[in-house]
Design an enzyme around this catalytic site. Structure first.
Site, PDB file in Angstrom:
ATOM      1  N   ARG A   1       0.850  -1.212   0.000  1.00 48.92           N
ATOM      2  CA  ARG A   1       0.000   0.000   0.000  1.00 48.92           C
ATOM      3  C   ARG A   1       0.877   1.250   0.000  1.00 48.92           C
ATOM      4  O   ARG A   1       0.442   2.331  -0.402  1.00 48.92           O
ATOM      5  CB  ARG A   1      -0.976  -0.008   1.185  1.00 48.92           C
ATOM      6  CG  ARG A   1      -1.874   1.230   1.224  1.00 48.92           C
ATOM      7  CD  ARG A   1      -3.162   1.050   2.023  1.00 48.92           C
ATOM      8  NE  ARG A   1      -2.983   0.359   3.268  1.00 48.92           N
ATOM      9  CZ  ARG A   1      -2.403   0.856   4.374  1.00 48.92           C
ATOM     10  NH1 ARG A   1      -1.966   2.106   4.374  1.00 48.92           N
ATOM     11  NH2 ARG A   1      -2.260   0.129   5.459  1.00 48.92           N
TER      12      ARG A   1
ATOM     13  N   TYR B   1     -16.824  15.458 -15.131  1.00 49.26           N
ATOM     14  CA  TYR B   1     -17.300  14.069 -15.129  1.00 49.26           C
ATOM     15  C   TYR B   1     -18.292  13.893 -13.973  1.00 49.26           C
ATOM     16  O   TYR B   1     -18.117  14.464 -12.894  1.00 49.26           O
ATOM     17  CB  TYR B   1     -16.096  13.124 -14.977  1.00 49.26           C
ATOM     18  CG  TYR B   1     -16.490  11.715 -14.698  1.00 49.26           C
ATOM     19  CD1 TYR B   1     -17.341  11.029 -15.566  1.00 49.26           C
ATOM     20  CD2 TYR B   1     -16.042  11.058 -13.565  1.00 49.26           C
ATOM     21  CE1 TYR B   1     -17.725   9.728 -15.300  1.00 49.26           C
ATOM     22  CE2 TYR B   1     -16.426   9.752 -13.295  1.00 49.26           C
ATOM     23  CZ  TYR B   1     -17.269   9.098 -14.163  1.00 49.26           C
ATOM     24  OH  TYR B   1     -17.658   7.812 -13.889  1.00 49.26           O
TER      25      TYR B   1
ATOM     26  N   ASP C   1      -7.699  17.710 -14.914  1.00 45.54           N
ATOM     27  CA  ASP C   1      -8.005  16.331 -15.293  1.00 45.54           C
ATOM     28  C   ASP C   1      -7.651  16.180 -16.772  1.00 45.54           C
ATOM     29  O   ASP C   1      -8.317  16.750 -17.638  1.00 45.54           O
ATOM     30  CB  ASP C   1      -9.495  16.057 -15.038  1.00 45.54           C
ATOM     31  CG  ASP C   1      -9.864  14.598 -15.288  1.00 45.54           C
ATOM     32  OD1 ASP C   1      -9.232  13.966 -16.158  1.00 45.54           O
ATOM     33  OD2 ASP C   1     -10.803  14.114 -14.642  1.00 45.54           O
TER      34      ASP C   1
ATOM     35  N   LYS D   1      -8.750   4.854 -19.152  1.00 43.62           N
ATOM     36  CA  LYS D   1      -9.118   5.254 -20.510  1.00 43.62           C
ATOM     37  C   LYS D   1      -7.936   5.060 -21.466  1.00 43.62           C
ATOM     38  O   LYS D   1      -7.446   3.964 -21.598  1.00 43.62           O
ATOM     39  CB  LYS D   1      -9.633   6.699 -20.466  1.00 43.62           C
ATOM     40  CG  LYS D   1     -10.647   6.949 -19.338  1.00 43.62           C
ATOM     41  CD  LYS D   1     -11.930   6.190 -19.540  1.00 43.62           C
ATOM     42  CE  LYS D   1     -12.813   6.022 -18.305  1.00 43.62           C
ATOM     43  NZ  LYS D   1     -12.873   7.057 -17.313  1.00 43.62           N
TER      44      LYS D   1
HETATM   45  N1  LCS Z   1     -12.157  11.971 -14.922  1.00 37.12           N
HETATM   46  C1  LCS Z   1     -12.739  11.864 -16.117  1.00 37.12           C
HETATM   47  C2  LCS Z   1     -12.628  12.983 -17.099  1.00 37.12           C
HETATM   48  C3  LCS Z   1     -13.466  10.721 -16.441  1.00 37.12           C
HETATM   49  O1  LCS Z   1     -14.027  10.636 -17.644  1.00 37.12           O
HETATM   50  C4  LCS Z   1     -13.575   9.675 -15.477  1.00 37.12           C
HETATM   51  C5  LCS Z   1     -14.346   8.444 -15.752  1.00 37.12           C
HETATM   52  C6  LCS Z   1     -12.948   9.831 -14.237  1.00 37.12           C
HETATM   53  C7  LCS Z   1     -12.232  10.987 -13.993  1.00 37.12           C
HETATM   54  C8  LCS Z   1     -12.999   8.768 -13.177  1.00 37.12           C
HETATM   55  O2  LCS Z   1     -12.179   7.707 -13.514  1.00 37.12           O
HETATM   56  P1  LCS Z   1     -12.402   6.186 -13.063  1.00 37.12           P
HETATM   57  O3  LCS Z   1     -12.530   6.197 -11.580  1.00 37.12           O
HETATM   58  O4  LCS Z   1     -13.643   5.702 -13.723  1.00 37.12           O
HETATM   59  O5  LCS Z   1     -11.160   5.507 -13.526  1.00 37.12           O
HETATM   60  N2  LCS Z   1     -15.175   8.562 -16.861  1.00 37.12           N
HETATM   61  C9  LCS Z   1     -16.029   7.692 -17.311  1.00 37.12           C
HETATM   62  C10 LCS Z   1     -16.820   7.929 -18.441  1.00 37.12           C
HETATM   63  O6  LCS Z   1     -16.878   8.972 -19.079  1.00 37.12           O
HETATM   64  N3  LCS Z   1     -17.522   6.864 -18.721  1.00 37.12           N
HETATM   65  O7  LCS Z   1     -17.317   5.884 -17.766  1.00 37.12           O
HETATM   66  C11 LCS Z   1     -16.370   6.354 -16.803  1.00 37.12           C
END
Ligand code: LCS
Length: 394
Positions: A59, A112, A184, A209
């Site tokens: 961790r 988001y 972000d 992504k």
């Molecule tokens: N920031 C952005 C711009 C995102 O699009 C997402 C997830 C996150 C943070 C959070 O990331 P995660 O915890 O899911 O790895 N976006 C998503 C979307 O547009 N569709 O499904 C998840």
């Protein structure tokens, strides 16, 4: 340690890893271990006291994860990187580290859905309020900054409206007030946009992504100055504990190697699909930052290498028409997430941004007719053929 590589395409493959230190293993070994043995009680004491370098518990650090953290730090041109179990773990670790009860955040007027949800929770539980800003001018940002404003939080391109924020302009205002800018960078990745070079202080990613790129991992990354990330590592990362598993780091190291070539193909495909899409009679509006007609195109020219792989568009008609179109697709995948080899398509108002109240959604420009398309790596002609036949049936 490896020397700094000049070109991005080389750095994604080599940064942070030296095979000579790992028995000549070409690929980064997977250290699938939760803990590390000490040679003596005294060594354990020294490691916990920070007097001797070395791993103590996964961790707090893991050699596979360290390679990824060093690589992303170099790619974003930052001092240190940290890996998390999801993009939201990364976002929350940074936001909690930078705020205390009663503080205030200025954020971009689109976020988001779960980031919006996190800010709402922070407001309800800790009285950490926020204001949305279009960030179109310095005056507008300045008008929202208060004595208790502790950071500016920006998404650009904004999910899912594809509006852009001028990062240099935001960073200049933030410097006047001595507050950090958090960006972000999920939609662009450091291949297309490097916020730290434009004056931002911290970059966060959903590595789920484009960085992973293959739809098989949920992960997050943070890059910034060493002092700040050292403090995050010892507080909101270590003690809240949303860390990345070694196997996920291993997958991301593999995914990153092809980031540049994948993104170029995503961009090529998105440009071609967009040109067709915007002219289709059933499409009312289409938004792609790489398009010269996009209102924020001058910002794209300033800070993004290319327009990215995401497009959003509004169907002529109603929510039912948008849903009908999605139901008519043949091989394109109806799914949230983005940045994968597969083209993914979704309905933000009822999916990724369903947690955002309707009034806020409308202000952000997320209408019931809006559809978000993550253009994949398939032949663009096949992607368009499937979209066209679905649109034709609306
Ligand atoms: N920031 C952005 C711009 C995102 O699009 C997402 C997830 C996150 C943070 C959070 O990331 P995660 O915890 O899911 O790895 N976006 C998503 C979307 O547009 N569709 O499904 C998840």
């Amino acid at each position: 340690m490896s020397k700094k590589h000049k070109h991005f395409e080389t750095a994604v493959i080599h940064e942070g890893y030296d095979s000579k230190e790992m028995l000549g293993s070409l690929t980064t070994p997977l250290f699938q271990t939760s803990t590390y043995t000490f040679d003596s009680a005294q060594q354990g004491e020294r490691r916990f006291a920070g007097e001797e370098e070395g791993y103590v518990y996964s961790r707090i650090g893991n050699p596979t994860v360290t390679v990824l953290e060093e690589r992303i730090a170099k790619l974003e041109n930052g001092e240190r990187g940290l890996a998390f179990g999801s993009g939201m773990a990364a976002v929350s670790a940074v936001l909690i580290a930078l705020t205390k009860a009663g503080d205030h955040i200025v954020c971009s007027s689109g976020l988001y859905g779960c980031t919006f949800g996190l800010l709402t929770m922070m407001k309800d539980k800790y009285n950490i309020s926020h204001d949305f800003s279009t960030m179109e001018s310095k005056e507008e940002i300045r008008s929202l900054i208060r004595p208790e404003t502790s950071l500016i939080y920006v998404e650009t391109p904004i999910n899912p409206t594809m509006k852009l924020i001028d990062l240099q302009l935001v960073a200049e205002v933030a410097k006047e007030y001595g507050i950090p800018v958090v960006v972000d960078n999920t939609f662009s990745t450091p291949y297309l946009q490097r916020p730290l070079e434009l004056g931002a202080d911290v970059v966060v990613h959903s590595a789920t992504k484009y960085i992973g790129g293959h739809g098989d991992v949920v992960a997050g990354l943070v890059v910034g100055k060493k002092d700040f990330l050292d403090s995050v590592a010892m507080t909101t990362q270590k003690d809240i504990g949303g860390v990345m598993s070694p196997f996920d780091a291993w997958l991301l190291i593999r995914g990153l190697k092809t980031l540049a070539i994948r993104l170029d193909r995503h961009c090529d495909n998105a440009e071609r699909v967009f040109e067709k899409l915007r002219k289709h009679p059933k499409v009312a509006n289409a938004y792609y930052p790489g398009d010269g007609r996009h209102p924020d195109y001058p910002i794209k020219e300033k800070q993004m290498k290319r327009g990215g792989g995401l497009i959003s568009f509004e169907i002529k008609g109603t929510k039912a028409d948008a849903q009908a179109m999605l139901n008519k697709l043949s091989f394109l995948k109806l799914a949230v997430s983005l940045g994968d080899a597969e083209t993914l398509i979704q309905h933000p108002a009822t999916m990724t941004h369903a947690v955002v109240p309707e009034e806020s959604r409308n202000k952000m420009g997320i209408t019931d007719q809006l559809i978000r398309l993550s253009v994949g790596l398939e032949a663009w002609e096949d992607i368009w053929e499937d979209l066209e036949q679905a649109l034709d049936q609306v």
